[in-house]
Scaffold this motif. Sequence first.
Motif, PDB file in Angstrom:
ATOM      1  N   GLY A  45      27.100  -9.978  14.618  1.00  0.00           N
ATOM      2  CA  GLY A  45      25.905 -10.143  13.791  1.00  0.00           C
ATOM      3  C   GLY A  45      24.759 -10.757  14.547  1.00  0.00           C
ATOM      4  N   GLY A  46      24.641 -10.420  15.819  1.00  0.00           N
ATOM      5  CA  GLY A  46      23.607 -11.016  16.662  1.00  0.00           C
ATOM      6  C   GLY A  46      22.208 -10.812  16.147  1.00  0.00           C
ATOM      7  N   THR A  47      21.959  -9.659  15.521  1.00  0.00           N
ATOM      8  CA  THR A  47      20.608  -9.352  15.025  1.00  0.00           C
ATOM      9  C   THR A  47      20.167 -10.356  13.968  1.00  0.00           C
ATOM     10  OG1 THR A  47      20.974  -6.998  15.451  1.00  0.00           O
ATOM     11  CG2 THR A  47      19.163  -7.585  13.966  1.00  0.00           C
ATOM     12  N   THR A  48      21.120 -10.751  13.086  1.00  0.00           N
ATOM     13  CA  THR A  48      20.767 -11.683  12.001  1.00  0.00           C
ATOM     14  C   THR A  48      20.574 -13.110  12.514  1.00  0.00           C
ATOM     15  OG1 THR A  48      23.105 -12.110  11.523  1.00  0.00           O
ATOM     16  CG2 THR A  48      22.051 -10.285  10.341  1.00  0.00           C
ATOM     17  N   LEU A  49      21.021 -13.380  13.732  1.00  0.00           N
ATOM     18  CA  LEU A  49      20.897 -14.735  14.283  1.00  0.00           C
ATOM     19  C   LEU A  49      19.580 -14.955  15.010  1.00  0.00           C
ATOM     20  CD1 LEU A  49      24.486 -15.292  15.748  1.00  0.00           C
ATOM     21  CD2 LEU A  49      23.521 -16.281  13.665  1.00  0.00           C
ATOM     22  N   VAL A  50      18.849 -13.873  15.278  1.00  0.00           N
ATOM     23  CA  VAL A  50      17.642 -14.001  16.087  1.00  0.00           C
ATOM     24  C   VAL A  50      16.632 -14.940  15.433  1.00  0.00           C
ATOM     25  CG1 VAL A  50      15.640 -12.796  17.032  1.00  0.00           C
ATOM     26  CG2 VAL A  50      17.919 -11.773  17.210  1.00  0.00           C
ATOM     27  N   GLU A  51      16.339 -14.737  14.153  1.00  0.00           N
ATOM     28  CA  GLU A  51      15.327 -15.568  13.489  1.00  0.00           C
ATOM     29  C   GLU A  51      15.736 -17.036  13.393  1.00  0.00           C
ATOM     30  OE1 GLU A  51      12.292 -14.899  12.777  1.00  0.00           O
ATOM     31  OE2 GLU A  51      12.526 -12.840  13.494  1.00  0.00           O
ATOM     32  N   PRO A  52      16.987 -17.340  12.970  1.00  0.00           N
ATOM     33  CA  PRO A  52      17.393 -18.757  12.961  1.00  0.00           C
ATOM     34  C   PRO A  52      17.318 -19.403  14.338  1.00  0.00           C
ATOM     35  CG  PRO A  52      18.919 -17.456  11.648  1.00  0.00           C
ATOM     36  CD  PRO A  52      18.021 -16.484  12.356  1.00  0.00           C
ATOM     37  N   LEU A  53      17.695 -18.656  15.371  1.00  0.00           N
ATOM     38  CA  LEU A  53      17.620 -19.208  16.725  1.00  0.00           C
ATOM     39  C   LEU A  53      16.181 -19.491  17.129  1.00  0.00           C
ATOM     40  CD1 LEU A  53      20.301 -17.076  18.624  1.00  0.00           C
ATOM     41  CD2 LEU A  53      20.376 -19.531  18.171  1.00  0.00           C
ATOM     42  N   LEU A  54      15.275 -18.588  16.766  1.00  0.00           N
ATOM     43  CA  LEU A  54      13.862 -18.790  17.091  1.00  0.00           C
ATOM     44  C   LEU A  54      13.294 -19.986  16.335  1.00  0.00           C
ATOM     45  CD1 LEU A  54      12.507 -15.126  17.249  1.00  0.00           C
ATOM     46  CD2 LEU A  54      12.803 -16.723  19.148  1.00  0.00           C
ATOM     47  N   GLU A  55      13.759 -20.205  15.084  1.00  0.00           N
ATOM     48  CA  GLU A  55      13.301 -21.365  14.318  1.00  0.00           C
ATOM     49  C   GLU A  55      13.753 -22.660  14.988  1.00  0.00           C
ATOM     50  OE1 GLU A  55      14.669 -21.010  10.345  1.00  0.00           O
ATOM     51  OE2 GLU A  55      13.459 -19.229   9.880  1.00  0.00           O
ATOM     52  N   GLN A  56      15.014 -22.673  15.433  1.00  0.00           N
ATOM     53  CA  GLN A  56      15.505 -23.863  16.126  1.00  0.00           C
ATOM     54  C   GLN A  56      14.755 -24.094  17.433  1.00  0.00           C
ATOM     55  OE1 GLN A  56      19.753 -24.210  16.587  1.00  0.00           O
ATOM     56  NE2 GLN A  56      20.171 -23.435  14.529  1.00  0.00           N
ATOM     57  N   ALA A  57      14.470 -22.993  18.130  1.00  0.00           N
ATOM     58  CA  ALA A  57      13.731 -23.122  19.383  1.00  0.00           C
ATOM     59  C   ALA A  57      12.334 -23.675  19.137  1.00  0.00           C
ATOM     60  CB  ALA A  57      13.646 -21.763  20.080  1.00  0.00           C
ATOM     61  N   ALA A  58      11.708 -23.220  18.022  1.00  0.00           N
ATOM     62  CA  ALA A  58      10.370 -23.715  17.701  1.00  0.00           C
ATOM     63  C   ALA A  58      10.400 -25.201  17.377  1.00  0.00           C
ATOM     64  CB  ALA A  58       9.801 -22.924  16.524  1.00  0.00           C
ATOM     65  N   GLU A  59      11.441 -25.642  16.645  1.00  0.00           N
ATOM     66  CA  GLU A  59      11.579 -27.066  16.334  1.00  0.00           C
ATOM     67  C   GLU A  59      11.771 -27.881  17.614  1.00  0.00           C
ATOM     68  OE1 GLU A  59      14.806 -27.388  13.640  1.00  0.00           O
ATOM     69  OE2 GLU A  59      13.750 -26.423  11.964  1.00  0.00           O
ATOM     70  N   HIS A  60      12.556 -27.330  18.532  1.00  0.00           N
ATOM     71  CA  HIS A  60      12.777 -28.016  19.812  1.00  0.00           C
ATOM     72  C   HIS A  60      11.464 -28.151  20.581  1.00  0.00           C
ATOM     73  CE1 HIS A  60      14.845 -29.220  23.510  1.00  0.00           C
ATOM     74  NE2 HIS A  60      14.032 -28.393  24.144  1.00  0.00           N
ATOM     75  N   ALA A  61      10.702 -27.065  20.608  1.00  0.00           N
ATOM     76  CA  ALA A  61       9.421 -27.103  21.328  1.00  0.00           C
ATOM     77  C   ALA A  61       8.463 -28.105  20.697  1.00  0.00           C
ATOM     78  CB  ALA A  61       8.795 -25.714  21.347  1.00  0.00           C
ATOM     79  N   GLN A  62       8.487 -28.195  19.360  1.00  0.00           N
ATOM     80  CA  GLN A  62       7.630 -29.167  18.673  1.00  0.00           C
ATOM     81  C   GLN A  62       8.039 -30.589  19.048  1.00  0.00           C
ATOM     82  OE1 GLN A  62       7.966 -29.250  14.375  1.00  0.00           O
ATOM     83  NE2 GLN A  62       5.832 -29.887  14.155  1.00  0.00           N
ATOM     84  N   ARG A  63       9.351 -30.834  19.110  1.00  0.00           N
ATOM     85  CA  ARG A  63       9.827 -32.169  19.509  1.00  0.00           C
ATOM     86  C   ARG A  63       9.407 -32.497  20.929  1.00  0.00           C
ATOM     87  NH1 ARG A  63      14.275 -33.984  22.153  1.00  0.00           N
ATOM     88  NH2 ARG A  63      15.395 -31.998  22.039  1.00  0.00           N
ATOM     89  N   VAL A  64       9.492 -31.523  21.815  1.00  0.00           N
ATOM     90  CA  VAL A  64       9.082 -31.738  23.201  1.00  0.00           C
ATOM     91  C   VAL A  64       7.604 -32.134  23.268  1.00  0.00           C
ATOM     92  CG1 VAL A  64       8.695 -30.610  25.431  1.00  0.00           C
ATOM     93  CG2 VAL A  64      10.843 -30.244  24.198  1.00  0.00           C
ATOM     94  N   ALA A  65       6.779 -31.440  22.466  1.00  0.00           N
ATOM     95  CA  ALA A  65       5.345 -31.743  22.466  1.00  0.00           C
ATOM     96  C   ALA A  65       5.085 -33.151  21.934  1.00  0.00           C
ATOM     97  CB  ALA A  65       4.601 -30.715  21.621  1.00  0.00           C
ATOM     98  N   LEU A  66       5.786 -33.552  20.860  1.00  0.00           N
ATOM     99  CA  LEU A  66       5.612 -34.888  20.301  1.00  0.00           C
ATOM    100  C   LEU A  66       6.068 -35.965  21.285  1.00  0.00           C
ATOM    101  CD1 LEU A  66       6.817 -34.263  16.623  1.00  0.00           C
ATOM    102  CD2 LEU A  66       4.471 -34.645  17.395  1.00  0.00           C
TER     103      LEU A  66
END
Length: 320
Positions: free
Chosen positions: A255-276
């Motif tokens: 089910g890799g296709t369905t995981l793409v969006e959740p993974l991108l959301e987590q990556a975005a949260e990580h990037a936001q934390r890095v910026a803060l």
Amino acid sequence: MSRLQVVSGKGGTGKTTVAAALALALATEGKRTLLVEVEGRQGIAQVFETEALPYEERKIAVAPGGGEVYALAIDAELALLDYLQMFYKLGGAGRALKKLGAIDFATTIAPGVRDVLLTGKACEAVRRREKSGGFTYDYVVMDAPPTGRITRFLNVNDEVAGLARIGPIHNQAQAVMRFLKSPDTAVHLVTLLEEMPVQETADGIAELREAELPVGQVIVNMVRPHVLDEDAVRAAAGDRREGIAAALAAAGVAGGTTLVEPLLEQAAEHAQRVALEREQRTVLAGLDVPTYELPFLGEGADIAGLYRLAKELRKLGVGA
């Protein structure tokens, strides 16, 4: 190097764990360190996974190279009895006062007396010598009150010295205050790379400097590694969704296709934390205080983790 190392920090930053690790680090290669607790929380006992500490100095750990760490939970009432015996030779009369409740009254109601006793006991341990002439302890590490109260806690001796202008109380407060404001003392502040702890650290440093108390170092605790930055997230969120899905499929992830969006959301949260975190590092850099970072321990701050942090502190030179 300062022989009294005071460790403060906002609640939740892990100041007790850092104080314990610092005591281990300073005790390396045959040194002897006393780790002092003044808040009555038995936090040191919890960190070292041992029974509650009594009002006596007890060996609690062995540092690399054969050094020793002793610990003491200072009890204000018992410290006052020590004080009465030392300066007034009250002996049994002091114990009688305790039974009458006078000791409890003095340590909870009388202005500043409790903090004078706590800081005074720590300073006495720093100055204490063996019969051979050497110091009993090479270093004393104090797990102190939180940043918001640290300046008032350390500076209370000045206030008491002003109230009692003559006699043993005045002399004791003045002697303690001279020591706390000397190069023999360093006040370290523990923080996280978050807005509130960093702001409290900045405020604490300003207050310490105004009170002419010696600021030591800032220790950033629980620093997480950076996996992705904003550029990597933007690249993945652009035209590479299909590539991410293909990579997941190639790795055998169902089910890799369905995981793409959740993974991108987590990556975005990580990037936001890095910026803060980058913003908070900028704030800390502007404080003009040496700043060191300790890693986040995913397995928790158990005994093994404590020794790991001590090794990191030695490598960084914290307390030097």
